[in-house]
Design a protein around this motif. Structure first.
Motif, PDB file in Angstrom:
ATOM      1  N   GLN A  56       0.839  -1.082   0.174  1.00  0.00           N
ATOM      2  CA  GLN A  56       0.210  -0.073  -0.033  1.00  0.00           C
ATOM      3  C   GLN A  56       0.933   1.425  -0.012  1.00  0.00           C
ATOM      4  N   GLY A  57       0.492   2.272  -0.861  1.00  0.00           N
ATOM      5  CA  GLY A  57       1.216   3.277  -0.919  1.00  0.00           C
ATOM      6  C   GLY A  57       2.336   3.489  -1.903  1.00  0.00           C
ATOM      7  N   GLU A  58       2.916   2.248  -2.250  1.00  0.00           N
ATOM      8  CA  GLU A  58       3.879   2.062  -3.377  1.00  0.00           C
ATOM      9  C   GLU A  58       3.500   2.347  -4.833  1.00  0.00           C
ATOM     10  N   SER A  59       4.163   3.008  -5.600  1.00  0.00           N
ATOM     11  CA  SER A  59       3.754   3.402  -6.972  1.00  0.00           C
ATOM     12  C   SER A  59       4.169   2.389  -7.749  1.00  0.00           C
ATOM     13  N   LYS A  60       3.779   2.298  -8.911  1.00  0.00           N
ATOM     14  CA  LYS A  60       4.247   1.375 -10.129  1.00  0.00           C
ATOM     15  C   LYS A  60       5.682   1.280 -10.245  1.00  0.00           C
ATOM     16  N   SER A  61       6.468   2.702 -10.073  1.00  0.00           N
ATOM     17  CA  SER A  61       7.979   2.578 -10.556  1.00  0.00           C
ATOM     18  C   SER A  61       8.502   1.791  -9.514  1.00  0.00           C
ATOM     19  N   ALA A  62       8.126   1.390  -8.306  1.00  0.00           N
ATOM     20  CA  ALA A  62       8.774   0.611  -7.130  1.00  0.00           C
ATOM     21  C   ALA A  62       9.032  -0.673  -7.603  1.00  0.00           C
ATOM     22  N   ARG A  63       8.300  -1.167  -8.843  1.00  0.00           N
ATOM     23  CA  ARG A  63       8.441  -2.485  -9.425  1.00  0.00           C
ATOM     24  C   ARG A  63       9.918  -2.669 -10.120  1.00  0.00           C
ATOM     25  N   GLY A 537      -7.098   9.757  -5.168  1.00  0.00           N
ATOM     26  CA  GLY A 537      -7.973   9.551  -3.920  1.00  0.00           C
ATOM     27  C   GLY A 537      -7.110   8.428  -3.228  1.00  0.00           C
ATOM     28  N   THR A 538      -6.007   8.064  -3.721  1.00  0.00           N
ATOM     29  CA  THR A 538      -5.126   7.111  -3.281  1.00  0.00           C
ATOM     30  C   THR A 538      -3.629   7.881  -2.802  1.00  0.00           C
ATOM     31  N   CYS A 539      -2.920   7.236  -1.813  1.00  0.00           N
ATOM     32  CA  CYS A 539      -1.632   7.898  -1.349  1.00  0.00           C
ATOM     33  C   CYS A 539      -0.680   7.203  -2.293  1.00  0.00           C
ATOM     34  N   GLU A 540       0.280   8.092  -2.917  1.00  0.00           N
ATOM     35  CA  GLU A 540       1.484   7.512  -3.477  1.00  0.00           C
ATOM     36  C   GLU A 540       2.452   8.131  -2.771  1.00  0.00           C
ATOM     37  N   CYS A 541       3.394   7.122  -1.886  1.00  0.00           N
ATOM     38  CA  CYS A 541       4.481   7.788  -1.073  1.00  0.00           C
ATOM     39  C   CYS A 541       5.465   8.313  -1.750  1.00  0.00           C
ATOM     40  N   SER A 552       5.537   3.768   3.207  1.00  0.00           N
ATOM     41  CA  SER A 552       4.475   2.553   2.807  1.00  0.00           C
ATOM     42  C   SER A 552       3.364   2.819   3.619  1.00  0.00           C
ATOM     43  N   GLY A 553       2.154   1.908   3.532  1.00  0.00           N
ATOM     44  CA  GLY A 553       0.910   2.284   4.311  1.00  0.00           C
ATOM     45  C   GLY A 553      -0.007   2.956   3.468  1.00  0.00           C
ATOM     46  N   LYS A 554      -1.467   2.708   3.826  1.00  0.00           N
ATOM     47  CA  LYS A 554      -2.286   3.400   2.934  1.00  0.00           C
ATOM     48  C   LYS A 554      -2.398   4.787   3.066  1.00  0.00           C
ATOM     49  N   PHE A 555      -1.894   5.345   4.455  1.00  0.00           N
ATOM     50  CA  PHE A 555      -1.845   6.816   4.241  1.00  0.00           C
ATOM     51  C   PHE A 555      -0.221   7.344   4.428  1.00  0.00           C
ATOM     52  N   CYS A 556       0.711   6.408   3.909  1.00  0.00           N
ATOM     53  CA  CYS A 556       2.042   6.571   4.217  1.00  0.00           C
ATOM     54  C   CYS A 556       2.340   6.812   5.469  1.00  0.00           C
ATOM     55  N   GLU A 557       1.855   6.370   6.428  1.00  0.00           N
ATOM     56  CA  GLU A 557       2.039   6.423   7.866  1.00  0.00           C
ATOM     57  C   GLU A 557       3.357   5.505   8.216  1.00  0.00           C
ATOM     58  N   CYS A 558       3.785   4.454   7.541  1.00  0.00           N
ATOM     59  CA  CYS A 558       4.831   3.661   7.935  1.00  0.00           C
ATOM     60  C   CYS A 558       5.953   4.006   7.169  1.00  0.00           C
ATOM     61  N   ASP A 559       7.191   3.553   7.763  1.00  0.00           N
ATOM     62  CA  ASP A 559       8.355   3.768   6.998  1.00  0.00           C
ATOM     63  C   ASP A 559       9.248   2.572   7.806  1.00  0.00           C
TER      64      ASP A 559
END
Length: 802
Positions: A56-63, A537-541, A552-559
């Protein structure tokens, strides 16, 4: 010193780690949105096609990341797209082993000197493809030689010596090749002022004022004889040539060289070794000099021969040196400048600009021209230089030569090999690398050839611009929000105007209050915890500078970088940080994973944990008795020595002596006593699995005794003692007495000698003093009034002296 070395090593390790991180960030920094974009970033980048890879929170470029990093993040090798380049050989005809004395003669197109002849390279961005080329000089290789001569008036005597050049050169060249052709051309100058005189009389005979000689009309370039095998024909036509004249010293030789190079059919060039001998005793005009005659159009590099005469000298300017180099190279012509001594420096500089060219010193009357040609040909043919055609944008090429006698060249020297004899074989390692894909990913073809040779190697370049998985892509896939994209390689490639991980949003509605509300945790004020952007409507960290650190996380609350640290290491270096909490590795615990459950660090030399005097906590001994300390509770600074503590009991039980002699049975029965014959029989600490102390004590008689003390199984005390005392030997009286007496006598003699010496010194000083006073004494010679002499003299009156 050790501490300083350790600090330096640690610092270097940190720097290397940081450097590796910085290098590894290229894949992530590229922000690749598809597999094709990813593999073009760098050779080390791969794309994870696992549909469940992103958190959650990761964009496609993280692949898109380095292979090991993707595996660490949970992507299996089978799900990673990482296409590699390849090299294939399409035509690989072996080099020709041709002998001059062979009965069957081969045609030029049947001779192969370079291998292979055609290859196909599949190039991935950043990955070089290397292949090897082999070159071998063939014996009896055909030669075409075109003799281009300056026929200005100063070359009059040279023309006489060239008239028999055909047959003489044919005879000499038979030693080199059995297939030889020779041609002849001449040049003077552009037929306009100020290069020649345009008066009618001078146009007919430019030599009228010079010794009444007859000359032919001036011309720019004339192809006198097409390449032929008939040396007699060469001599015949050259004998009919007449000199001409011009006004300025430099000649129009560059116009002639250009026409010889590009008019292949008129000259009769074959696909063999092509030699152009340029003979002159003057300098040359080049591009720009035509302005003096009002000629401003640049040379077009095309053939303009009519009836074997160059007809456009008054229309086109002289060619530039670079233009000549290109045309000579394109037509595989090797140039030999046969010039007089005066112009050697000029043409040597020109030689440095024209690859595969040579300069020879021409005698004043050209009498040495045959030797000059033979020597120059041998010099040119003994060197092979590779050149390549124009490279596509973003493609680079490097050469490495493996020459005669194992000599290796790199850089610019990697293109060539020198001192090659006929039959010698050399090789080149060539690496081609592409830094990016060309537009539309079209294939390109380049050639590599040895300068001066007609053969070349054709190389087809195919560019890997897309992943294999993209072939299975599903356009207008339902997985991409109602068909707004193509689902390929585990992710959506959005149609134009659509964005988001699933192409769920239009670029026109990226930011609205309704969508932003979905990116606030617990209706807070910070969008995506201030660590990301709200996209559809979706967080991209946000991405961190360090690719190992990420939100990471739905709200980019984690790291994974704000967990507890130990020894300045995240999670003590023994765990991973997930959502700001350390997940420890096996055998570690604690908030910073700094507590080891491994007890091996607490084992003492006797294999007991903390020597049985403490407990092992986080890999460190905690001594239960405060008087013990040390890494394994082995040190007790305030304890009486083990040896001193048991000395009296060991002494009384082993030797029936000591302070506890009378109470030995009562006080000293707490250990088992074992006697041994000598010290070598005492047990050693390394052989025991329990603590063992070696002791050496002295009794009241100054005798030493040796023993060991140990506690077996925590309760059983055991003493090994050597049953013989080690006492010092008694004194020997006779040597002592003799020594004392001898000492007294020697001391007495010494004292007497000292006294005698002092007396001698004293006497000598007194005698010297006396002598000095005697010398200094002054005696009174005056008459003493009361002095009477003791002598009485009586005279005899009768004495007559007889």
């Amino acid at each position: 010193m050790d501490l300083r070395l350790l600090s330096i090593a640690t610092l270097l390790g940190i720097l290397c780690f940081c450097s590796a991180q910085q290098e590894g960030s290229d894949c992530i920094k590229a922000n690749a949105q598809s597999c094709g974009e990813c593999i073009q970033v760098a050779e080390k980048c791969g794309w994870c096609t696992d549909t469940d890879f992103l958190k959650q929170g990761e964009s496609k470029s993280a692949r898109c990341d380095e292979l090991q990093s993707l595996i660490t993040k949970g992507c299996t090798k089978a799900k990673i797209e990482n296409p590699r380049g390849s090299t294939s050989i399409n035509k690989n005809k072996a080099v020709t082993n041709r002998k001059k004395d062979m009965v069957e003669k081969l045609k030029a197109d049947q001779i192969t000197q370079i291998q292979p002849q055609k290859l196909t390279l599949n190039l991935r961005s950043g990955e070089a493809q290397t292949f090897k080329l082999k070159f071998k000089r063939a014996e009896d290789y055909p030669i075409d030689l075109y003799y281009l001569m300056d026929l200005s008036f100063s070359m009059k005597d040279d023309l006489e010596n060239v008239k028999n050049l055909g047959t003489d050169l044919m005879r000499e060249m038979k030693e080199v090749t059995s297939d030889f052709k020779i041609g002849f051309g001449s040049f003077v100058e552009k037929t306009v002022m100020p290069y020649i005189s345009t008066t009618p009389a001078r146009l007919l005979n430019p030599c009228t004022s010079t010794n009444n000689d007859t000359c032919t009309s001036p011309f720019s370039y004339k192809n006198v004889l097409k390449l032929t095998e008939n040396g007699e024909e060469f001599n015949s036509l050259v004998s009919k040539q007449q000199i001409s004249g011009n006004l300025d010293s430099p000649e129009g030789g560059f116009d002639a060289i250009m026409q010889v190079a590009v008019c292949g059919d008129a000259i009769g060039w074959r696909n063999v070794t092509r030699l152009l001998v340029f003979s002159t005793d003057a300098g040359f005009h080049f591009a720009g000099d035509g302005k003096l005659g009002g000629i401003v159009l640049p040379n077009d590099g095309k053939c303009h021969l009519e009836n074997n005469m160059y007809t456009m000298s008054h229309y086109y300017d002289y060619p530039s040196i670079a233009h000549l180099v290109q045309k000579l190279s394109d037509n595989n012509i090797q140039t030999i400048f046969a010039v007089t001594e005066e112009f050697q420096p000029v043409y040597k500089e020109l030689k440095n600009l024209i690859p595969k060219s040579a300069v020879g010193t021409l005698s004043s009357n050209s009498s040495n021209v045959i030797k000059l040609i033979i020597d120059s040909y041998n010099s040119l043919s003994s060197e092979v230089i590779l050149e390549n055609g124009k490279l596509p944008e973003g493609v680079s090429i490097t050469y490495k030569s493996i020459c005669k006698n194992g000599w290796v060249g790199t850089g610019e020297n990697g293109r060539k090999c020198s001192n090659i004899s006929i039959g010698d074989e050399v090789s080149f390692e060539i690496a081609i690398k592409s830094e990016k894909c060309p537009p539309q990913g079209k294939s390109e073809t380049i050639t590599i050839k040895p300068l001066g040779f007609t053969e070349n190697v054709e190389i087809v370049l195919n560019f890997i611009c897309e992943c294999e998985c993209s072939k299975d892509g599903k356009p207008l896939s339902e997985m991409c929000h109602n068909g707004n994209g193509t689902f390929e390689c585990g992710a959506c490639r959005c149609n134009e105007g659509r964005i988001g991980r699933l192409c769920e949003c239009s670029t026109d509605e990226v930011r609205t209050d309704d969508l932003d509300a979905n990116c606030r945790k617990d209706n807070g004020t910070g969008i995506c915890s201030n660590n990301g952007d709200c996209v559809c409507g979706t967080c991209e960290c946000k991405k961190r500078e360090n690719p190992e650190e990420r939100y990471s996380g739905k709200f980019c609350e984690c790291d994974n970088f704000n967990c507890d640290r130990s020894s300045n290491k995240l999670c003590g270096g023994h765990g991973r940080c997930e959502c700001r909490v350390c997940i420890c590795d096996a055998n570690y615990t604690g908030s910073a994973c700094d507590c080891s459950l491994d007890t091996s660090t607490c084992l003492a030399a006797n294999k007991q944990i903390c020597n049985g005097r403490g407990t092992c906590e986080c890999g460190v001994c905690k001594c239960t008795n405060p008087k013990f300390q040390g890494p394994t509770c082995e040190i007790c600074p305030t304890c009486p020595g083990v040896c001193a503590e048991h000395k009296d009991c060991v002494q009384c039980r082993a030797f029936d002596t000591g302070e506890k002699k009378d109470t030995c049975e009562r006080d000293c029965s707490y250990f088992n006593l074992i006697r041994v014959k000598d010290r070598d029989k005492l047990p050693q600490p390394a052989d025991q699995s329990y603590p063992l102390s070696h002791c050496k004590e002295r009794d009241a008689n100054d005798c030493w005794f040796y023993y060991t003390y140990a506690v077996r199984n925590h309760t059983e005390r055991e003493v090994y003692v050597v049953d013989t005392l080690e006492c010092p030997a008694g004194p020997d009286i006779i040597p002592i007495v003799a020594g004392v007496v001898a000492g007294i006598v020697l001391i007495g003699l010494a004292l007497l000698l000292i006294w005698k010496l002092l007396m001698i010194i004293h006497d000598r000083r007194e005698f010297a003093k006396f002598e000095k006073e005697k010398m200094n004494a002054k005696w009174d010679t005056g008459v003493n009034p009361i002095y009477k002499s003791a002598v009485t003299t009586v005279f005899n009156p009768k004495y007559e002296g007889k």
